[in-house]
Design a protein around this motif. Sequence first.
Motif, mmCIF file in Angstrom:
data_model
loop_
_atom_site.group_PDB
_atom_site.id
_atom_site.type_symbol
_atom_site.label_atom_id
_atom_site.label_comp_id
_atom_site.label_asym_id
_atom_site.label_seq_id
_atom_site.Cartn_x
_atom_site.Cartn_y
_atom_site.Cartn_z
ATOM 1 N N VAL A 84 0.831 -1.203 0.000
ATOM 2 C CA VAL A 84 0.000 0.000 0.000
ATOM 3 C C VAL A 84 0.866 1.254 0.000
ATOM 4 O O VAL A 84 0.575 2.230 -0.711
ATOM 5 C CB VAL A 84 -0.964 -0.017 1.209
ATOM 6 N N GLY A 85 1.946 1.245 0.778
ATOM 7 C CA GLY A 85 2.838 2.394 0.793
ATOM 8 C C GLY A 85 3.466 2.659 -0.566
ATOM 9 O O GLY A 85 3.614 3.817 -0.992
ATOM 10 N N LYS A 86 3.817 1.611 -1.276
ATOM 11 C CA LYS A 86 4.410 1.773 -2.596
ATOM 12 C C LYS A 86 3.390 2.281 -3.614
ATOM 13 O O LYS A 86 3.748 2.976 -4.574
ATOM 14 C CB LYS A 86 5.026 0.448 -3.053
ATOM 15 N N ILE A 87 2.124 1.966 -3.398
ATOM 16 C CA ILE A 87 1.084 2.526 -4.261
ATOM 17 C C ILE A 87 1.023 4.039 -4.084
ATOM 18 O O ILE A 87 0.959 4.796 -5.058
ATOM 19 C CB ILE A 87 -0.281 1.878 -3.951
ATOM 20 N N ARG A 88 1.081 4.482 -2.849
ATOM 21 C CA ARG A 88 1.088 5.933 -2.625
ATOM 22 C C ARG A 88 2.349 6.554 -3.219
ATOM 23 O O ARG A 88 2.300 7.626 -3.836
ATOM 24 C CB ARG A 88 0.993 6.240 -1.125
ATOM 25 N N LEU A 89 3.485 5.895 -3.045
ATOM 26 C CA LEU A 89 4.744 6.384 -3.596
ATOM 27 C C LEU A 89 4.666 6.542 -5.113
ATOM 28 O O LEU A 89 5.228 7.477 -5.687
ATOM 29 C CB LEU A 89 5.873 5.418 -3.216
ATOM 30 N N ALA A 90 3.948 5.625 -5.781
ATOM 31 C CA ALA A 90 3.860 5.663 -7.239
ATOM 32 C C ALA A 90 3.067 6.864 -7.753
ATOM 33 O O ALA A 90 3.258 7.281 -8.904
ATOM 34 C CB ALA A 90 3.209 4.371 -7.741
ATOM 35 N N ILE A 129 -7.467 3.000 -11.784
ATOM 36 C CA ILE A 129 -6.278 3.641 -11.212
ATOM 37 C C ILE A 129 -5.061 2.794 -11.596
ATOM 38 O O ILE A 129 -4.605 1.940 -10.826
ATOM 39 C CB ILE A 129 -6.386 3.758 -9.676
ATOM 40 N N PRO A 130 -4.540 2.972 -12.809
ATOM 41 C CA PRO A 130 -3.388 2.160 -13.228
ATOM 42 C C PRO A 130 -2.172 2.474 -12.363
ATOM 43 O O PRO A 130 -1.829 3.631 -12.144
ATOM 44 C CB PRO A 130 -3.179 2.592 -14.680
ATOM 45 N N THR A 131 -1.551 1.445 -11.848
ATOM 46 C CA THR A 131 -0.454 1.625 -10.902
ATOM 47 C C THR A 131 0.621 0.576 -11.143
ATOM 48 O O THR A 131 0.319 -0.610 -11.277
ATOM 49 C CB THR A 131 -0.963 1.505 -9.446
ATOM 50 N N LYS A 132 1.860 1.022 -11.161
ATOM 51 C CA LYS A 132 2.995 0.121 -11.245
ATOM 52 C C LYS A 132 3.935 0.436 -10.099
ATOM 53 O O LYS A 132 4.333 1.582 -9.904
ATOM 54 C CB LYS A 132 3.729 0.277 -12.585
ATOM 55 N N ILE A 133 4.269 -0.565 -9.289
ATOM 56 C CA ILE A 133 5.143 -0.361 -8.146
ATOM 57 C C ILE A 133 6.364 -1.260 -8.266
ATOM 58 O O ILE A 133 6.379 -2.226 -9.037
ATOM 59 C CB ILE A 133 4.424 -0.651 -6.810
ATOM 60 N N GLN A 134 7.399 -0.923 -7.498
ATOM 61 C CA GLN A 134 8.530 -1.846 -7.349
ATOM 62 C C GLN A 134 8.000 -3.036 -6.549
ATOM 63 O O GLN A 134 7.624 -2.889 -5.389
ATOM 64 C CB GLN A 134 9.679 -1.189 -6.606
ATOM 65 N N PRO A 135 7.929 -4.229 -7.136
ATOM 66 C CA PRO A 135 7.158 -5.327 -6.542
ATOM 67 C C PRO A 135 7.901 -6.174 -5.523
ATOM 68 O O PRO A 135 7.675 -7.375 -5.424
ATOM 69 C CB PRO A 135 6.779 -6.152 -7.775
ATOM 70 N N SER A 136 8.760 -5.569 -4.738
ATOM 71 C CA SER A 136 9.439 -6.290 -3.669
ATOM 72 C C SER A 136 9.676 -5.338 -2.507
ATOM 73 O O SER A 136 9.749 -4.117 -2.704
ATOM 74 C CB SER A 136 10.763 -6.894 -4.151
#
Length: 326
Positions: free
Chosen positions: A35-41, A119-126
């Motif tokens: 969830v935090g990485k979604i906000r970061l994105a 809401i298209p979202t790409k995060i660092q997945p690790s």
Amino acid sequence: MTGEHEAGARSTWPALRVADWTATRDTLHMWMQIVGKIRLAHAPLLNHWWQVTSYVSPRGLTTSAIPCRSGVFDIEFDFVDHRLVVRASDGGVRTVALEPKPVADFYHETMQALRELGIPTKIQPSPNEVEEAIPFAEDYRHDTYDPNAVHLFWRQLLQADRVLGEFRSFYVGKVSPVHFFWGAMDLACTRFSGRAAPPHPGGAPNCGDWVMAEGYSRELSSCGFWPGGGEEGAFYAYAYPEPDGFADHPIAPREAFYSKDNGQFLLPYEAVRTADNPDRALVSFLQTTYEAAAVHGRWDRAALEDDPDRWAPQRPRHRRQQGQEG
């Protein structure tokens, strides 16, 4: 404070042994990183990564509003009904159940909820700041969720957030919100002297040194709560850069100590919970450890501190005037 009131104050600080919920905590940590990485994105950079944090809410932890195109959305961990709630400003809502499930399943369900809301979202997945960074989509190791333990953890955060918020109000210099960092999984509040700091050496596991360089770019005194260390978690306080004499500064309460291994002062959560006056015990820790940084770092305290009740004499009169005008 009477004996009855003291008992009531202590009862609001719940007991939760770290050993009793470690597996759940570690799973929740990974979910929070997603969830935090979604906000970061989506959110623009704020100093010291303040744009990536979550905040204690009446039901759990919330991202607050996150910008997306011409609207906003938010994500809340609801630790009352145990669900992740994603809400968009166009009225769309999706939920993900918080229940025993692998990180991989939570990751896929959460990203699917975002896709359904447009809401298209790409995060660092690790994950970051953990020794073994298992990619979220491959993490079937962390799959434990004890709703009772998580609810107790949220109640710990409610109390810590409340007292940290009051402590924050005495500072008129640059100071962070009371916010929850998903990297180390801690609730924090940071005061700044106004001076630049030397470059941070980094060293956090699976986290670029440049991340720490941004986080510690200014001289600071930070405090917070971490659900690890000690029997029931610990309150902490540190300074960066740490001034000479900091570790030897007298602090309170008596259960607090300086940990050379951690490079910070620690106060066991259970020492606060069982104190006659938990709020007072925690405030004494926050204040004396801040003074260790400010005194030995020669901060301009006269310019940085003030009484949050400084306008109290005017406020009742202002309310009376409003009533007369109404």
